[in-house]
Design a protein around this motif. Structure first.
Motif, PDB file in Angstrom:
ATOM      1  N   PHE A 263      11.180  -2.296   0.501  1.00  0.00           N
ATOM      2  CA  PHE A 263       9.953  -1.644   0.972  1.00  0.00           C
ATOM      3  C   PHE A 263      10.201  -0.167   1.253  1.00  0.00           C
ATOM      4  N   LEU A 264      11.271   0.168   1.963  1.00  0.00           N
ATOM      5  CA  LEU A 264      11.546   1.564   2.272  1.00  0.00           C
ATOM      6  C   LEU A 264      12.015   2.327   1.037  1.00  0.00           C
ATOM      7  N   THR A 265      12.627   1.643   0.074  1.00  0.00           N
ATOM      8  CA  THR A 265      12.958   2.294  -1.192  1.00  0.00           C
ATOM      9  C   THR A 265      11.690   2.736  -1.914  1.00  0.00           C
ATOM     10  N   ALA A 266      10.721   1.825  -1.998  1.00  0.00           N
ATOM     11  CA  ALA A 266       9.446   2.182  -2.630  1.00  0.00           C
ATOM     12  C   ALA A 266       8.736   3.277  -1.846  1.00  0.00           C
ATOM     13  N   LEU A 267       8.820   3.227  -0.522  1.00  0.00           N
ATOM     14  CA  LEU A 267       8.179   4.236   0.306  1.00  0.00           C
ATOM     15  C   LEU A 267       8.802   5.615   0.076  1.00  0.00           C
ATOM     16  N   ALA A 268      10.130   5.661  -0.087  1.00  0.00           N
ATOM     17  CA  ALA A 268      10.806   6.934  -0.349  1.00  0.00           C
ATOM     18  C   ALA A 268      10.334   7.548  -1.662  1.00  0.00           C
ATOM     19  N   VAL A 269      10.146   6.714  -2.674  1.00  0.00           N
ATOM     20  CA  VAL A 269       9.680   7.212  -3.968  1.00  0.00           C
ATOM     21  C   VAL A 269       8.254   7.732  -3.864  1.00  0.00           C
ATOM     22  N   LEU A 270       7.408   7.053  -3.111  1.00  0.00           N
ATOM     23  CA  LEU A 270       5.998   7.417  -3.040  1.00  0.00           C
ATOM     24  C   LEU A 270       5.746   8.609  -2.123  1.00  0.00           C
ATOM     25  N   LEU A 271       6.451   8.685  -0.991  1.00  0.00           N
ATOM     26  CA  LEU A 271       6.187   9.760  -0.034  1.00  0.00           C
ATOM     27  C   LEU A 271       6.658  11.115  -0.552  1.00  0.00           C
ATOM     28  N   ALA A 272       7.770  11.145  -1.292  1.00  0.00           N
ATOM     29  CA  ALA A 272       8.284  12.400  -1.869  1.00  0.00           C
ATOM     30  C   ALA A 272       8.503  13.463  -0.803  1.00  0.00           C
ATOM     31  N   VAL A 273       9.150  13.070   0.306  1.00  0.00           N
ATOM     32  CA  VAL A 273       9.414  14.010   1.387  1.00  0.00           C
ATOM     33  C   VAL A 273      10.633  14.853   1.028  1.00  0.00           C
ATOM     34  N   PRO A 290      18.819  -0.371  10.191  1.00  0.00           N
ATOM     35  CA  PRO A 290      19.533   0.850   9.780  1.00  0.00           C
ATOM     36  C   PRO A 290      19.848   0.887   8.291  1.00  0.00           C
ATOM     37  N   ILE A 291      20.162  -0.260   7.685  1.00  0.00           N
ATOM     38  CA  ILE A 291      20.472  -0.275   6.254  1.00  0.00           C
ATOM     39  C   ILE A 291      19.247   0.094   5.433  1.00  0.00           C
ATOM     40  N   ALA A 292      18.082  -0.415   5.822  1.00  0.00           N
ATOM     41  CA  ALA A 292      16.852  -0.078   5.108  1.00  0.00           C
ATOM     42  C   ALA A 292      16.546   1.407   5.239  1.00  0.00           C
ATOM     43  N   ARG A 293      16.752   1.970   6.421  1.00  0.00           N
ATOM     44  CA  ARG A 293      16.496   3.398   6.607  1.00  0.00           C
ATOM     45  C   ARG A 293      17.529   4.235   5.854  1.00  0.00           C
ATOM     46  N   LEU A 294      18.748   3.726   5.744  1.00  0.00           N
ATOM     47  CA  LEU A 294      19.746   4.417   4.935  1.00  0.00           C
ATOM     48  C   LEU A 294      19.322   4.443   3.471  1.00  0.00           C
ATOM     49  N   ALA A 295      18.798   3.341   2.961  1.00  0.00           N
ATOM     50  CA  ALA A 295      18.305   3.309   1.581  1.00  0.00           C
ATOM     51  C   ALA A 295      17.193   4.342   1.388  1.00  0.00           C
ATOM     52  N   PHE A 296      16.333   4.485   2.383  1.00  0.00           N
ATOM     53  CA  PHE A 296      15.278   5.499   2.327  1.00  0.00           C
ATOM     54  C   PHE A 296      15.878   6.896   2.211  1.00  0.00           C
ATOM     55  N   LEU A 297      16.943   7.167   2.966  1.00  0.00           N
ATOM     56  CA  LEU A 297      17.569   8.486   2.968  1.00  0.00           C
ATOM     57  C   LEU A 297      18.351   8.771   1.689  1.00  0.00           C
ATOM     58  N   VAL A 298      18.900   7.746   1.075  1.00  0.00           N
ATOM     59  CA  VAL A 298      19.693   7.943  -0.141  1.00  0.00           C
ATOM     60  C   VAL A 298      18.789   8.038  -1.372  1.00  0.00           C
ATOM     61  N   VAL A 299      17.780   7.192  -1.438  1.00  0.00           N
ATOM     62  CA  VAL A 299      16.901   7.177  -2.613  1.00  0.00           C
ATOM     63  C   VAL A 299      15.998   8.406  -2.644  1.00  0.00           C
ATOM     64  N   GLY A 300      15.425   8.779  -1.501  1.00  0.00           N
ATOM     65  CA  GLY A 300      14.420   9.834  -1.459  1.00  0.00           C
ATOM     66  C   GLY A 300      14.807  11.139  -2.121  1.00  0.00           C
ATOM     67  N   PRO A 301      15.990  11.728  -1.810  1.00  0.00           N
ATOM     68  CA  PRO A 301      16.350  13.000  -2.450  1.00  0.00           C
ATOM     69  C   PRO A 301      16.702  12.883  -3.928  1.00  0.00           C
ATOM     70  N   MET A 302      16.861  11.654  -4.419  1.00  0.00           N
ATOM     71  CA  MET A 302      17.284  11.458  -5.805  1.00  0.00           C
ATOM     72  C   MET A 302      16.169  10.973  -6.713  1.00  0.00           C
ATOM     73  N   VAL A 303      15.244  10.186  -6.175  1.00  0.00           N
ATOM     74  CA  VAL A 303      14.163   9.621  -6.983  1.00  0.00           C
ATOM     75  C   VAL A 303      12.878   9.643  -6.153  1.00  0.00           C
ATOM     76  N   ASP A 304      11.920  10.434  -6.549  1.00  0.00           N
ATOM     77  CA  ASP A 304      10.571  10.348  -6.002  1.00  0.00           C
ATOM     78  C   ASP A 304       9.604  10.842  -7.066  1.00  0.00           C
ATOM     79  N   LEU A 305       8.325  10.776  -6.757  1.00  0.00           N
ATOM     80  CA  LEU A 305       7.324  11.066  -7.774  1.00  0.00           C
ATOM     81  C   LEU A 305       7.426  12.496  -8.299  1.00  0.00           C
ATOM     82  N   LYS A 306       7.651  13.453  -7.396  1.00  0.00           N
ATOM     83  CA  LYS A 306       7.704  14.843  -7.866  1.00  0.00           C
ATOM     84  C   LYS A 306       8.970  15.097  -8.673  1.00  0.00           C
ATOM     85  N   LEU A 307      10.083  14.432  -8.308  1.00  0.00           N
ATOM     86  CA  LEU A 307      11.318  14.597  -9.069  1.00  0.00           C
ATOM     87  C   LEU A 307      11.200  13.983 -10.463  1.00  0.00           C
ATOM     88  N   ILE A 308      10.566  12.827 -10.549  1.00  0.00           N
ATOM     89  CA  ILE A 308      10.369  12.201 -11.855  1.00  0.00           C
ATOM     90  C   ILE A 308       9.543  13.118 -12.750  1.00  0.00           C
TER      91      ILE A 308
END
Length: 343
Positions: A263-273, A290-308
């Motif tokens: 869920f937080l992985t998908a949220l990181a991609v969609l929010l594009a913070v 904490p693991i889910a929030r870590l996934a949010f922090l790792v995925v977000g800078p690497m994969v999000d809508l604006k980066l794609i």
């Protein structure tokens, strides 16, 4: 990849890139102007506290939105200043001089360089393209593309501030992001095909005949306006998420280790913070592990809508689809493994 200032046109001929004109301003793209305009108007509305927006739910939304934005803005400002300075003053051939000649060794070195060379994810795509055109192996350029926005000093400092008393989160983010960048670089060496890359003509860094301070100002202005608009939109989306999503829905996802990570992985991609601000958004998601929030922090800078979108426009859709999908999978796996060991 051959270094050339020419690119193939659709009909198979060769089109020569037009020379850059000194002092010429590049017109902003319509979508960027729209993002900045909408974010600015919405943020101004939030700040004014219009009477019909004083209900309990809207007040809570405004408080969360302002808290995230105010906390993240200094780090965003610092990150864009440093990014503009590097673009204007760091020699363009720096990487070709310091990277090892063997591609397999150049990948981790380029990934680790992200620790000392800060930049936002919006700037990392054209920088990686410029590195490739200057002779850096694509695998090393992609490792830097992924690591620089995720592990630079500004981002790590912001993470430490957003998670006070939790140095393990900072270390876990550093290690998981480095591992993801290195694995993706090695995967490109193993499975990547040069025909997936569409050569483009872009330039980052100082151009002869251009004033360095002018380039610094334009680079800073570009990065800050783009990232600032996405920061405000991300803060608004996070505030909306916190206020409107029923607790029962959150409990459904937060109660399951795997569902919370996905869920937080998908949220990181969609929010594009912006990466300078995402730690404050992650810290506000207190119902998740904490693991889910870590996934949010790792995925977000690497994969999000604006980066794609940036990757598709720079390297082509074939590359963006494959690269973003593989990066998401690798980032989630490394987050779970490293987070499980440290958090």
């Amino acid at each position: 990849m051959p270094k050339t200032d020419e690119m193939p046109d659709v009909g198979g001929g060769v089109a020569t890139a037009p020379a850059a004109l000194p002092g010429r301003r590049t017109a902003p793209r319509p979508w960027a102007v729209g993002v900045v305009t909408v974010a600015g108007l919405a943020f101004a509305l939030v700040l004014t506290g219009t009477p019909w927006l004083n209900g309990p739910a809207v007040s809570a939304w405004r408080t969360v939105c302002l808290a995230i934005t105010v906390q993240a803005l200094p780090f965003l400002l610092l990150g864009t200043v440093l990014s503009g300075a590097i673009n204007a003053f760091v020699p363009a051939d720096l990487f070709t001089r310091i990277l090892p000649g063997r591609p397999a060794l150049a990948v981790p070195v380029a990934g680790a360089a992200g620790v000392v060379l800060p930049g936002c994810e919006c700037a990392s795509v054209p920088v990686a393209n410029s590195l490739i055109r200057r002779g850096v192996t694509p695998a090393a350029a992609f490792a830097f593309l992924l690591s620089a926005p995720a592990i630079n000093p500004v981002v790590l400092t912001a993470t430490a501030v957003a998670f006070p008393g939790s140095p393990a989160m900072v270390v876990a983010r550093l290690l998981a992001s480095l591992a993801t960048a290195a694995v993706m670089g090695w995967l490109w060496l193993w499975l990547g095909r040069e025909e997936w890359l569409r050569p483009t003509v872009r330039h980052t860094g100082h151009q002869p005949g251009h004033h360095r301070w002018t380039e610094f100002r334009r680079g800073f202005q570009h990065d800050f306006l783009h990232a600032g608009g996405f920061l405000v939109l991300g803060a608004m989306a996070a505030a909306t998420f916190n206020v409107t999503v029923p607790r029962s829905v959150l409990d459904t996802f937060a109660g399951s280790p795997w569902l919370s990570v996905l869920f937080l992985t998908a949220l990181a991609v969609l929010l594009a913070v912006c990466s300078e601000a995402d730690a404050f958004v992650a810290a506000s998601l207190t119902g998740f592990s904490p693991i889910a929030r870590l996934a949010f922090l790792v995925v977000g800078p690497m994969v999000d809508l604006k980066l794609i979108a940036l990757q598709a426009g720079t390297f082509g859709r074939a590359f963006a689809l494959r690269f973003s999908t593989a990066t998401t999978v690798v980032a989630v796996v490394t987050s779970v493994l490293i987070g499980g060991a440290l958090l």
